[in-house]
Design an enzyme around this catalytic site. Structure first.
Site, PDB file in Angstrom:
ATOM      1  N   HIS A 334       0.851  -1.187   0.000  1.00 49.04           N
ATOM      2  CA  HIS A 334       0.000   0.000   0.000  1.00 49.04           C
ATOM      3  C   HIS A 334       0.882   1.230   0.000  1.00 49.04           C
ATOM      4  O   HIS A 334       1.979   1.217   0.563  1.00 49.04           O
ATOM      5  CB  HIS A 334      -0.913   0.001   1.238  1.00 49.04           C
ATOM      6  CG  HIS A 334      -2.060   0.964   1.138  1.00 49.04           C
ATOM      7  ND1 HIS A 334      -1.931   2.300   1.452  1.00 49.04           N
ATOM      8  CD2 HIS A 334      -3.348   0.789   0.747  1.00 49.04           C
ATOM      9  CE1 HIS A 334      -3.098   2.899   1.280  1.00 49.04           C
ATOM     10  NE2 HIS A 334      -3.967   2.015   0.839  1.00 49.04           N
ATOM     11  N   ASP A 390      -8.016  -4.530  -0.558  1.00 45.57           N
ATOM     12  CA  ASP A 390      -8.471  -4.963  -1.875  1.00 45.57           C
ATOM     13  C   ASP A 390      -8.325  -6.471  -2.084  1.00 45.57           C
ATOM     14  O   ASP A 390      -9.024  -7.051  -2.915  1.00 45.57           O
ATOM     15  CB  ASP A 390      -7.688  -4.227  -2.964  1.00 45.57           C
ATOM     16  CG  ASP A 390      -7.902  -2.729  -2.911  1.00 45.57           C
ATOM     17  OD1 ASP A 390      -9.068  -2.319  -2.900  1.00 45.57           O
ATOM     18  OD2 ASP A 390      -6.911  -1.986  -2.866  1.00 45.57           O
TER      19      ASP A 390
END
Length: 489
Positions: A334, A390
């Protein structure tokens, strides 16, 4: 600021080796003002490009906003190294297990958890404003049957603003939303109710238009996410009620996706809003930003990756291909988090609840094998590539029966709340709204004289030459035809 001074505790002392001067720049909230560096100027050196503007002071170069703070905010706090996410100070773990999406929406927008009466008003207004004008049906039907739902949704938010002249500062005056008085706040609230309420309606319309189905008026008596599922799926059945398990799962997912500080789409909303445009145009701009595969398309990329892997037996080979940079690992790592995304723990539990009633997704075993392999591999550990939100959300959406290209829409609907929270905060900030106008470092040609077309040469650089487009059909035949005014090309 900018003059040589004594060193203070809460300040940064900078020595410019070009001139030998020392400058002291105040530090506030562990940040320094970028404009403080404008005072650090120097004479232009012999042969130096005038475009560097050395005499006008230093600029701060930060490609991609890696370490630039553009606003003071009270909304969301993230500590990427520690894996912390808080909305208005409340840990995301507590909100996900004890709150609801709309209650958390109230928190993000107004800064406090609502009382019963406050929440009743907020919820009822949002659900009431879910109904759209009948003419909206014609707008949605104007899209091709295979139009991407994000293209439809982006257009719909911009289209919606055309209905509400009272929400347009271009028509009502620049201070429409910045005055902070009772009338201005009430006007702002109404637009917030409309946008949150209509987000699910528009999303459902974008879903159904591609299936050639009639649109569904938002029902009464259902929660925000249950109403959304109803609008997506109702085909005329009597007493139709969406699965409470799926409605709850969607509520948790919406809560987790409601805000994430100044991500690309939120920054786009604020950049656009800084011109004092109406909120509908700002939200449409954010929707367009989220459309990109590096932002809203991440969970879709996870599913496509798992499909390409095929089975758990193929995971080791895939891992090695990732190490050789031949494959891309989606759903890990991320921009902010350097440890496990705190939302991934919550969403993993939500996935289990969904799988209990839908059955396990056929890709789950592949996902688990990939998860375990990556988590136990030194290559990924050193690079701090841990699962993010995700990785699991795509599996849940797939198990719930949503098509891949609808995944970004399921991201937009809850993120509208975060965008509006930041928009409202910007409109009400002390000192008013200043239009966002970043600087650049110009590295192009210095001053040069115009050359007539007959004296120019082709430098053969493909990047400086437009590509020829192959034509077929009517374009090809027209090029072969003769007619008055035809181009010589």
């Amino acid at each position: 600021m900018g003059r040589p001074t004594d060193v203070a505790n809460d300040s940064l002392t900078v020595r410019d080796n070009r001139t030998g001067k020392t400058y002291t720049i105040p530090i506030s909230d562990n940040a320094v003002s970028a404009t403080g560096f404008k005072a650090i100027s120097a004479p232009r050196k012999a042969g130096e490009r005038e475009e560097n503007e050395t005499q006008k002071g230093l600029r701060v170069s930060d490609k991609g906003f890696l370490n630039t703070a553009v606003i003071q905010s009270e909304i969301t706090y993230i500590d990427g190294d520690a894996g912390i996410l808080r909305y208005r100070g409340y840990p995301i773990e507590q909100l996900a297990t004890q709150s609801s999406f709309l209650e958390t929406a109230y928190l993000l927008i107004y800064g406090v958890l609502p009382t019963k009466d406050q929440f009743t008003l907020f919820e009822s207004e949002i659900l009431h404003h879910g109904v759209v004008h009948a003419e909206s049906e014609e707008f949605f039907r104007s899209f091709r049957y295979d139009a991407h739902p994000m293209a439809i949704l982006t257009s719909a938010f911009a289209y919606l603003g055309s209905y509400y002249s009272e929400a347009n500062p271009s028509l009502q005056g620049q201070s429409l939303f910045t005055k902070g008085d009772k009338a201005s706040l009430a006007n702002m609230d109404k637009q917030i109710f409309r946008l949150i309420g209509k987000a699910t309606t528009f999303a459902a319309m974008a879903y159904r238009v591609r299936q050639g189905r009639d649109f569904v008026t938002p029902p009464t008596g259902l929660s925000y996410t249950a109403s959304f599922l109803y609008q997506l799926d109702h085909l005329g059945q009597v007493d139709y009620a969406p699965s409470p398990v799926l409605a709850k799962a969607l509520d948790v997912l919406f809560l987790l996706h409601a805000d994430h500080e100044l991500n690309a789409s939120c920054t786009t909303v604020l950049q656009t809003a800084s011109s004092l445009v109406d909120p509908y145009s700002a939200i449409a701009a954010g929707c367009a930003s989220l459309y990109g595969p590096l932002h809203g398309g991440a969970n879709e990329a996870v599913i496509r990756m798992l499909i390409s892997i095929g089975s758990p037996a193929n995971v080791p080979a895939f891992i090695e291909a990732v190490k050789r940079r031949e494959k891309v690992l989606s759903g890990f790592g991320h921009r902010v988090y350097k440890t496990t995304d705190p939302r991934s723990y919550i969403i993993r539990k939500t996935a289990d609840e969904v799988f209990k009633i839908t059955g396990k997704d056929e890709l789950l075993e592949t996902a688990m094998a990939l998860h375990d392999a990556a988590m136990n591999d030194e290559f990924f550990q050193k690079r701090k590539l841990y699962p993010n939100v995700d990785f699991w959300s795509g599996l849940i959406y797939r198990a719930m029966g949503f098509p891949l290209d609808f995944f970004p829409v399921l991201f937009v609907v809850p993120r509208v709340v975060g965008w509006l929270a930041h928009w409202r905060q910007m409109m009400l900030q002390q000192g008013g709204v200043k239009i966002w106008r970043p600087r650049q470092v110009y590295v192009g040609p210095s001053k040069r004289d115009y050359v007539s077309i007959d004296d120019r040469t082709d430098d053969k650089d493909a990047k400086k030459t437009p590509s020829a487009v192959p034509h077929s059909g009517i374009s090809k035949r027209t090029r072969l035809a003769s007619f008055k005014g035809k181009s010589k090309l």
